[in-house]
Design a protein around this motif. Structure first.
Motif, PDB file in Angstrom:
ATOM      1  N   ALA A   4       0.919  -0.932   0.066  1.00 52.73           N
ATOM      2  CA  ALA A   4      -0.265  -0.519  -0.197  1.00 52.73           C
ATOM      3  C   ALA A   4       1.378   0.855  -0.054  1.00 52.73           C
ATOM      4  CB  ALA A   4      -0.955  -0.378   1.268  1.00 52.73           C
ATOM      5  N   LEU A   5       2.224   1.212   0.964  1.00 51.35           N
ATOM      6  CA  LEU A   5       3.224   1.916   0.817  1.00 51.35           C
ATOM      7  C   LEU A   5       3.756   2.328  -0.793  1.00 51.35           C
ATOM      8  CD1 LEU A   5       4.274   2.260   4.442  1.00 51.35           C
ATOM      9  CD2 LEU A   5       2.779   3.425   3.543  1.00 51.35           C
ATOM     10  N   ASP A   6       3.897   1.380  -1.782  1.00 56.18           N
ATOM     11  CA  ASP A   6       4.862   1.472  -2.467  1.00 56.18           C
ATOM     12  C   ASP A   6       4.126  -0.159  -3.224  1.00 56.18           C
ATOM     13  OD1 ASP A   6       6.204   1.264  -4.994  1.00 56.18           O
ATOM     14  OD2 ASP A   6       8.131   1.098  -3.777  1.00 56.18           O
ATOM     15  N   PRO A   7       3.138   0.784  -4.590  1.00 56.28           N
ATOM     16  CA  PRO A   7       2.831  -0.496  -5.156  1.00 56.28           C
ATOM     17  C   PRO A   7       3.998  -1.226  -6.470  1.00 56.28           C
ATOM     18  CG  PRO A   7       1.092   1.648  -5.126  1.00 56.28           C
ATOM     19  CD  PRO A   7       2.574   1.515  -4.443  1.00 56.28           C
ATOM     20  N   GLU A   8       4.843  -0.685  -6.361  1.00 55.57           N
ATOM     21  CA  GLU A   8       6.073  -1.601  -7.064  1.00 55.57           C
ATOM     22  C   GLU A   8       6.452  -2.166  -6.283  1.00 55.57           C
ATOM     23  OE1 GLU A   8       6.859   1.088 -10.056  1.00 55.57           O
ATOM     24  OE2 GLU A   8       5.059   1.433 -11.229  1.00 55.57           O
ATOM     25  N   TYR A   9       6.421  -2.476  -4.576  1.00 49.86           N
ATOM     26  CA  TYR A   9       7.388  -1.951  -4.453  1.00 49.86           C
ATOM     27  C   TYR A   9       8.120  -4.284  -4.371  1.00 49.86           C
ATOM     28  CZ  TYR A   9       9.988  -3.161   0.337  1.00 49.86           C
ATOM     29  OH  TYR A   9      11.252  -3.770   1.265  1.00 49.86           O
ATOM     30  N   MET A  10       8.729  -4.692  -4.995  1.00 45.16           N
ATOM     31  CA  MET A  10       8.890  -6.256  -6.354  1.00 45.16           C
ATOM     32  C   MET A  10       9.032  -6.943  -4.401  1.00 45.16           C
ATOM     33  SD  MET A  10       9.356  -7.715  -8.946  1.00 45.16           S
ATOM     34  CE  MET A  10       9.161  -9.743  -8.681  1.00 45.16           C
ATOM     35  N   GLU A  11       9.772  -6.840  -3.755  1.00 42.52           N
ATOM     36  CA  GLU A  11      10.474  -7.763  -2.614  1.00 42.52           C
ATOM     37  C   GLU A  11       9.045  -7.771  -1.863  1.00 42.52           C
ATOM     38  OE1 GLU A  11      13.415  -8.802   1.063  1.00 42.52           O
ATOM     39  OE2 GLU A  11      13.693  -6.998  -0.032  1.00 42.52           O
ATOM     40  N   ALA A  12       8.021  -6.940  -1.254  1.00 41.59           N
ATOM     41  CA  ALA A  12       7.157  -7.033  -0.748  1.00 41.59           C
ATOM     42  C   ALA A  12       6.192  -7.779  -1.887  1.00 41.59           C
ATOM     43  CB  ALA A  12       6.754  -5.446  -0.082  1.00 41.59           C
ATOM     44  N   LEU A  13       5.875  -7.689  -3.124  1.00 43.47           N
ATOM     45  CA  LEU A  13       5.025  -8.422  -3.969  1.00 43.47           C
ATOM     46  C   LEU A  13       5.200  -9.915  -4.381  1.00 43.47           C
ATOM     47  CD1 LEU A  13       4.974  -5.177  -6.478  1.00 43.47           C
ATOM     48  CD2 LEU A  13       2.981  -6.389  -5.332  1.00 43.47           C
ATOM     49  N   TYR A  14       6.756  -9.952  -4.315  1.00 41.51           N
ATOM     50  CA  TYR A  14       6.879 -11.440  -4.700  1.00 41.51           C
ATOM     51  C   TYR A  14       7.152 -12.133  -3.287  1.00 41.51           C
ATOM     52  CZ  TYR A  14      10.140 -15.404  -5.269  1.00 41.51           C
ATOM     53  OH  TYR A  14      10.311 -16.912  -6.037  1.00 41.51           O
ATOM     54  N   THR A  15       6.829 -11.874  -2.461  1.00 40.74           N
ATOM     55  CA  THR A  15       6.818 -12.487  -0.920  1.00 40.74           C
ATOM     56  C   THR A  15       5.119 -12.620  -0.898  1.00 40.74           C
ATOM     57  OG1 THR A  15       8.522 -11.146  -0.120  1.00 40.74           O
ATOM     58  CG2 THR A  15       7.061 -12.339   1.592  1.00 40.74           C
ATOM     59  N   LEU A  16       4.139 -11.812  -1.283  1.00 42.12           N
ATOM     60  CA  LEU A  16       2.667 -12.186  -1.164  1.00 42.12           C
ATOM     61  C   LEU A  16       2.251 -12.645  -2.034  1.00 42.12           C
ATOM     62  CD1 LEU A  16       0.478 -11.202   0.611  1.00 42.12           C
ATOM     63  CD2 LEU A  16      -0.148  -9.649  -1.590  1.00 42.12           C
ATOM     64  N   MET A  17       2.956 -12.835  -2.937  1.00 39.55           N
ATOM     65  CA  MET A  17       2.650 -13.867  -4.309  1.00 39.55           C
ATOM     66  C   MET A  17       2.660 -15.917  -3.980  1.00 39.55           C
ATOM     67  SD  MET A  17       2.450 -13.680  -7.974  1.00 39.55           S
ATOM     68  CE  MET A  17       1.232 -12.093  -8.240  1.00 39.55           C
ATOM     69  N   SER A  18       4.626 -15.444  -3.371  1.00 38.13           N
ATOM     70  CA  SER A  18       4.733 -16.440  -2.932  1.00 38.13           C
ATOM     71  C   SER A  18       3.708 -17.084  -1.599  1.00 38.13           C
ATOM     72  CB  SER A  18       6.438 -16.410  -2.596  1.00 38.13           C
ATOM     73  OG  SER A  18       6.608 -17.346  -1.877  1.00 38.13           O
ATOM     74  N   LEU A  19       3.531 -16.749  -0.921  1.00 41.35           N
ATOM     75  CA  LEU A  19       2.408 -17.201   0.003  1.00 41.35           C
ATOM     76  C   LEU A  19       1.317 -17.639  -0.354  1.00 41.35           C
ATOM     77  CD1 LEU A  19       1.276 -17.125   2.998  1.00 41.35           C
ATOM     78  CD2 LEU A  19       0.680 -14.833   2.843  1.00 41.35           C
ATOM     79  N   LEU A  20       0.052 -16.546  -1.120  1.00 44.25           N
ATOM     80  CA  LEU A  20      -0.719 -16.577  -1.780  1.00 44.25           C
ATOM     81  C   LEU A  20      -0.877 -18.130  -2.888  1.00 44.25           C
ATOM     82  CD1 LEU A  20      -1.812 -13.484  -2.684  1.00 44.25           C
ATOM     83  CD2 LEU A  20      -3.027 -14.041  -0.979  1.00 44.25           C
ATOM     84  N   HIS A  21       0.162 -18.686  -3.530  1.00 44.33           N
ATOM     85  CA  HIS A  21       0.771 -19.347  -4.154  1.00 44.33           C
ATOM     86  C   HIS A  21       0.616 -21.093  -3.186  1.00 44.33           C
ATOM     87  CE1 HIS A  21       3.469 -21.751  -6.189  1.00 44.33           C
ATOM     88  NE2 HIS A  21       2.674 -22.034  -7.771  1.00 44.33           N
ATOM     89  N   GLN A  22       1.522 -20.919  -2.203  1.00 47.21           N
ATOM     90  CA  GLN A  22       1.712 -21.887  -1.568  1.00 47.21           C
ATOM     91  C   GLN A  22       0.337 -22.496  -0.771  1.00 47.21           C
ATOM     92  OE1 GLN A  22       4.506 -20.556   2.120  1.00 47.21           O
ATOM     93  NE2 GLN A  22       4.144 -22.567   2.953  1.00 47.21           N
ATOM     94  N   TYR A  23      -0.391 -21.659  -0.613  1.00 49.84           N
ATOM     95  CA  TYR A  23      -1.499 -21.845   0.095  1.00 49.84           C
ATOM     96  C   TYR A  23      -3.030 -22.319  -1.120  1.00 49.84           C
ATOM     97  CZ  TYR A  23       1.085 -21.838   4.267  1.00 49.84           C
ATOM     98  OH  TYR A  23       1.062 -21.829   5.653  1.00 49.84           O
ATOM     99  N   GLU A  24      -2.414 -22.180  -2.389  1.00 47.60           N
ATOM    100  CA  GLU A  24      -3.390 -22.065  -3.586  1.00 47.60           C
ATOM    101  C   GLU A  24      -4.111 -21.355  -3.655  1.00 47.60           C
ATOM    102  OE1 GLU A  24      -3.743 -26.404  -4.532  1.00 47.60           O
ATOM    103  OE2 GLU A  24      -2.245 -26.716  -4.194  1.00 47.60           O
ATOM    104  N   ARG A  25      -4.413 -20.281  -3.466  1.00 47.49           N
ATOM    105  CA  ARG A  25      -5.297 -18.867  -3.182  1.00 47.49           C
ATOM    106  C   ARG A  25      -4.786 -18.068  -4.690  1.00 47.49           C
ATOM    107  NH1 ARG A  25      -4.409 -15.986   2.544  1.00 47.49           N
ATOM    108  NH2 ARG A  25      -5.956 -14.523   1.197  1.00 47.49           N
ATOM    109  N   ASP A  26      -5.029 -19.252  -5.651  1.00 45.35           N
ATOM    110  CA  ASP A  26      -4.925 -19.040  -7.394  1.00 45.35           C
ATOM    111  C   ASP A  26      -5.871 -17.891  -7.513  1.00 45.35           C
ATOM    112  OD1 ASP A  26      -2.890 -20.965  -7.592  1.00 45.35           O
ATOM    113  OD2 ASP A  26      -4.848 -22.255  -7.734  1.00 45.35           O
ATOM    114  N   GLU A  27      -6.973 -17.961  -7.491  1.00 49.72           N
ATOM    115  CA  GLU A  27      -7.358 -16.286  -8.147  1.00 49.72           C
ATOM    116  C   GLU A  27      -7.024 -15.182  -7.441  1.00 49.72           C
ATOM    117  OE1 GLU A  27     -11.721 -17.381  -6.832  1.00 49.72           O
ATOM    118  OE2 GLU A  27     -12.028 -18.436  -8.513  1.00 49.72           O
TER     119      GLU A  27
END
Length: 416
Positions: free
Chosen positions: A299-322
């Motif tokens: 939210a503070l930086d919508p292009e914060y790559m490392e945070a985006l990668y970590t969040l997407m990795s988390l969502l992917h790990q729990y198969e929250r595909d949508e």
């Protein structure tokens, strides 16, 4: 003297018109030694043009004093009249006792405009005339430091430190700590930080020691130093991040999390705090808090790559595909293109049975991830499931070259 008092008052007020008005009378009535002090005062208050006038007057009175010419040249450089300054310096005879000082002034100028080699030549010439002059050795060391030649600079500072604790207002222990740290020689920097701190217990030195100790794996030293720093200055924001990381390196994750949340309370707009907090709560098994922290960072930086990668990795790990797909499409809509995220997205589209879109994303991902065996393995199996046998064979060949395994040979044999 009333004239000097009046012009000093005008200088302190920043009244340029009044300083200019008074200066003519001052030059005529004030003794030369006081005029020299006045020139320095004018420079300190930002009246460089007026200081140049004072030096010009003194040169008229004492034409044989080349030091005055050098002083004037340095002032002229400050106000952008470099050509005049260089001409004045070039006129100082090589036989004059002030010639090394003129060379040093030239070196300062060349260093200022980025001509480090020319600056070094002038300093070396001056040192050939006065080889034991500490100020020249110090100038050479400073030049080497600014040029990134840290070990050479350190050798000269070490030489100076044998006879001087301080030079031109610079504590040599502090400077050596800075030089060794800049050259990533953190082990060598630590004793100099400790020596400097014994006489100057400043937050900056404590932070420098904390960094050096952290870099060489002395995490307990880093922790005690940074805790002392934060007790002195709770708003030294960089210390929270480093202290949290030091605790994390000792697997003291709960302490690390407490420190970084203290940092967040002090500075709620530092995105890196939220990223670290998110990673720590992942380690602690609190995935919901981790997700919350990561989303706050984004939210503070919508292009914060490392945070985006970590969040997407988390969502992917729990198969929250949508949610993976939604996040990716939102980024794409905003014009962001993150190749590192594509493997997660491709697999999520595949699991969501959007196979054409998955194939498209896998193809895009391949360009950036063709040296990654784990990605290639998933790509191979996706291609096989989609009946793209020839493409799968080509990827298998590449996979076997990167990570030889009997599985790939057997799979290749079965396909051929």
């Amino acid at each position: 003297m009333e004239l000097l008092h009046n012009i000093t008052e005008a200088m302190e007020k920043g009244d340029q018109a009044e300083v200019g008005r008074l200066l003519d009378n001052v030059l005529l009535e004030v003794e030369p030694d006081l005029l020299y002090e006045l020139a320095e005062g004018l420079m300190n208050y930002g009246f460089a043009e007026e200081a140049a006038r004072v030096y010009e007057h003194l040169i008229f009175l004492f034409p044989e004093e080349n030091q005055l010419r050098i002083d004037k040249a340095q002032v002229l450089m400050e106000i952008g009249r470099e050509d005049e300054a260089l001409l004045i310096l070039s006129e100082v005879p090589k036989t004059d006792e002030d010639y090394p000082i003129a060379l040093l002034a030239l070196a300062d100028y060349y260093q200022m405009i980025g001509l480090h080699e020319a600056a070094e030549q002038r300093i070396d010439e001056a040192m050939s005339l006065l080889p034991d002059e500490p100020l020249l050795i110090f100038a050479k060391a400073e030049l080497l430091l600014n040029s990134g030649r840290y070990l050479e600079a350190a050798r000269l500072y070490e030489e100076l430190k044998k006879g001087n604790a301080e030079l031109t207002g610079v504590n040599l222990s502090e400077r050596l700590a800075e030089v060794y740290s800049a050259g990533a020689a953190y082990e060598e920097a630590i004793p100099y930080y400790e020596e400097a701190i014994s006489s100057n217990h400043s937050p900056e030195l404590l932070f420098g020691l904390g960094i050096a100790a952290f870099q060489v794996g002395r995490y307990k030293t880093a922790i005690s130093t940074l805790e002392e720093l934060l007790s002195m200055d709770p708003d030294y924001f960089s210390a929270y991040l480093l202290l949290s990381q030091a605790h994390a390196m000792l697997e003291q994750n709960e302490k690390a999390y407490t420190v970084i949340t203290d940092g967040i309370q002090r500075d709620s707009f530092e995105k890196e705090y939220y990223l670290v907090a998110g990673k720590l709560t992942l380690k602690l098994g609190d995935t919901q808090s981790a997700e919350d922290h990561l989303r706050q960072a984004i939210a503070l930086d919508p292009e914060y790559m490392e945070a985006l990668y970590t969040l997407m990795s988390l969502l992917h790990q729990y198969e929250r595909d949508e949610e993976v797909i939604e996040l990716f499409e939102q980024l794409k809509h905003e014009g962001s293109d993150w190749p590192a995220l594509l493997p997660f997205v491709a697999e999520s589209y595949s699991r969501n049975e959007q196979f054409e879109r998955a194939y498209e994303i896998y193809t895009l991902a391949y360009t950036e991830h063709k040296e990654d065996p784990s990605f290639l393995e998933k790509y191979v199996y996706f291609l096989l499931e989609e009946g793209k046998r020839e493409e799968a064979i080509e990827i298998l060949k590449q996979l076997q070259n990167l990570a030889p395994d009997m599985r790939w040979i057997e799979l290749m044999d079965s396909l051929e």
